[in-house]
Design an enzyme around this catalytic site. Structure first.
Site, PDB file in Angstrom:
ATOM      1  N   ASP A 181     -28.796  14.893 -18.284  1.00  0.00           N
ATOM      2  CA  ASP A 181     -27.796  15.969 -18.222  1.00  0.00           C
ATOM      3  C   ASP A 181     -26.565  15.584 -19.035  1.00  0.00           C
ATOM      4  O   ASP A 181     -25.636  16.386 -19.181  1.00  0.00           O
ATOM      5  CB  ASP A 181     -27.450  16.343 -16.774  1.00  0.00           C
ATOM      6  CG  ASP A 181     -26.709  15.248 -16.040  1.00  0.00           C
ATOM      7  OD1 ASP A 181     -26.652  14.109 -16.534  1.00  0.00           O
ATOM      8  OD2 ASP A 181     -26.185  15.531 -14.932  1.00  0.00           O
ATOM      9  N   SER A 182     -26.579  14.367 -19.611  1.00  0.00           N
ATOM     10  CA  SER A 182     -25.549  14.002 -20.594  1.00  0.00           C
ATOM     11  C   SER A 182     -25.588  14.976 -21.771  1.00  0.00           C
ATOM     12  O   SER A 182     -24.649  15.015 -22.569  1.00  0.00           O
ATOM     13  CB  SER A 182     -25.751  12.568 -21.085  1.00  0.00           C
ATOM     14  OG  SER A 182     -27.075  12.370 -21.533  1.00  0.00           O
ATOM     15  N   LYS A 184     -35.196  12.635 -12.585  1.00  0.00           N
ATOM     16  CA  LYS A 184     -34.170  11.664 -12.171  1.00  0.00           C
ATOM     17  C   LYS A 184     -33.140  12.385 -11.317  1.00  0.00           C
ATOM     18  O   LYS A 184     -32.751  13.509 -11.639  1.00  0.00           O
ATOM     19  CB  LYS A 184     -33.493  11.033 -13.386  1.00  0.00           C
ATOM     20  CG  LYS A 184     -32.351  10.073 -12.988  1.00  0.00           C
ATOM     21  CD  LYS A 184     -31.824   9.270 -14.149  1.00  0.00           C
ATOM     22  CE  LYS A 184     -30.810   9.960 -15.010  1.00  0.00           C
ATOM     23  NZ  LYS A 184     -29.591  10.416 -14.299  1.00  0.00           N
ATOM     24  N   GLU A 213     -29.294  11.860  -9.467  1.00  0.00           N
ATOM     25  CA  GLU A 213     -28.103  11.047  -9.222  1.00  0.00           C
ATOM     26  C   GLU A 213     -27.983  10.926  -7.698  1.00  0.00           C
ATOM     27  O   GLU A 213     -27.919  11.929  -6.992  1.00  0.00           O
ATOM     28  CB  GLU A 213     -26.868  11.690  -9.848  1.00  0.00           C
ATOM     29  CG  GLU A 213     -26.926  11.607 -11.353  1.00  0.00           C
ATOM     30  CD  GLU A 213     -25.591  11.899 -12.036  1.00  0.00           C
ATOM     31  OE1 GLU A 213     -24.555  11.950 -11.357  1.00  0.00           O
ATOM     32  OE2 GLU A 213     -25.616  12.065 -13.269  1.00  0.00           O
ATOM     33  N   GLU A 266     -25.859   2.310 -13.222  1.00  0.00           N
ATOM     34  CA  GLU A 266     -24.870   2.596 -14.270  1.00  0.00           C
ATOM     35  C   GLU A 266     -23.499   2.011 -13.924  1.00  0.00           C
ATOM     36  O   GLU A 266     -22.969   2.217 -12.831  1.00  0.00           O
ATOM     37  CB  GLU A 266     -24.753   4.122 -14.481  1.00  0.00           C
ATOM     38  CG  GLU A 266     -23.703   4.465 -15.534  1.00  0.00           C
ATOM     39  CD  GLU A 266     -23.777   5.887 -16.067  1.00  0.00           C
ATOM     40  OE1 GLU A 266     -24.683   6.648 -15.674  1.00  0.00           O
ATOM     41  OE2 GLU A 266     -22.919   6.234 -16.900  1.00  0.00           O
TER      42      GLU A 266
END
Ligand code: KIV
Length: 270
Positions: free
Chosen positions: A42-43, A111, A113, A180
């Site tokens: 989603d970057s 993925k 978060e 991260e």
């Protein structure tokens, strides 16, 4: 074709490589370089869609970009990033949205978060057949709660909480864990404590693999985080190419003879 099982087997033996990609042509280059995993992150919100955070990114945007990446590649594992609020709110929505990534976009996994609220979500998705990569540490979807893109796990309580969350997501069935922007010694400790492969970004050298955002790697980002390394200067290359095109048109050097064709019969027709 790389599978989630391959990644588990590689953990601790061979470094796992992962890069983001958001379109077919970039994904093809990433595949050619034999990168193990492509994350359709989603970057994309910041890097290619022009938003100033990842929060506005939609399921449809990730789905469409994931489908493009999946069509262009066969070897890497393709992981679709679940956008903000598309999971972890209701179980039914989490399953439906994650399911779309596999059924309609041909992703191999999703993925999430993560936080305490995603342990059950992970368990449920794995149960219904959706492989889950868990993302801990700095989770940019929590930027408003974190007060910025800050380092995480920097005191003892936060480090313990992160380790416990990592273990809980392993237990819930996550096949890999992204860490991260956390201290290297914490990432090392988490990696040692888990069988699940860890993939670090700003987490030091001791994780089982490394991931970066492709635009940072290529030198295409306007701003890159302090832990990223620029391995090329594509922005400069693109600027040169675009400027050369403008000059060539303005000076009537393009199109040249070899770019044009002439139909001799046209004279007879008109
Ligand atoms: O969206 C993304 O690109 C990511 C990576 C930074 C891990 O989550």
């Amino acid at each position: 074709m790389t599978t989630t099982r391959d990644l588990r087997e590689a953990a601790g033996t061979e470094p796992i490589t992962m890069l983001t990609a958001y379109d077919a042509s970039t994904a093809a280059v990433v595949e050619e370089a034999e990168i193990d995993v492509i994350l359709v992150g989603d970057s994309m919100g910041n890097t290619v869609l022009g938003y100033d955070s990842t929060l506005p990114v939609t399921v449809e945007e990730v789905q469409s970009r994931t489908a493009a990446v999946a069509r262009a590649t066969t070897e890497p594992l393709v992981v679709a990033d679940m956008p903000f609020l598309s999971f972890g709110v209701s179980e039914a929505d989490s399953v439906e949205n994650a399911g779309r990534m596999l059924k309609e976009a041909d992703a191999d996994a999703v993925k999430l978060e993560c936080g305490p609220h995603t342990v059950e979500t992970t368990e449920r998705l794995v149960e219904v057949g959706v492989p889950v990569m868990a993302h801990l540490g700095l989770t940019p979807q929590h930027v408003n709660q974190l007060g910025g893109y800050r380092r995480q796990g920097t005191d003892e309580a936060a480090a313990r909480e992160l380790l416990e969350l990592a273990e809980a997501h392993e237990e819930a069935g996550a096949f890999a864990l992204v860490l991260e922007h956390v201290p290297a010694n914490l990432a090392e400790q988490v990696t040692a404590a888990l069988e699940t492969p860890t993939i670090g970004i700003g987490a030091g050298p001791e994780t089982d693999g490394q991931v970066l955002v492709i635009t940072d790697v290529l030198g295409l980002s306007e701003r890159a985080p302090p832990f990223a390394e620029q391995f090329g200067d594509v922005r400069e290359e693109m600027a040169d190419a675009v400027e050369s095109f403008r000059t060539a048109v303005e000076e009537r050097e393009f199109p040249a003879e070899e770019h044009s064709h002439h139909e001799s019969e046209l004279d007879d027709i008109y």
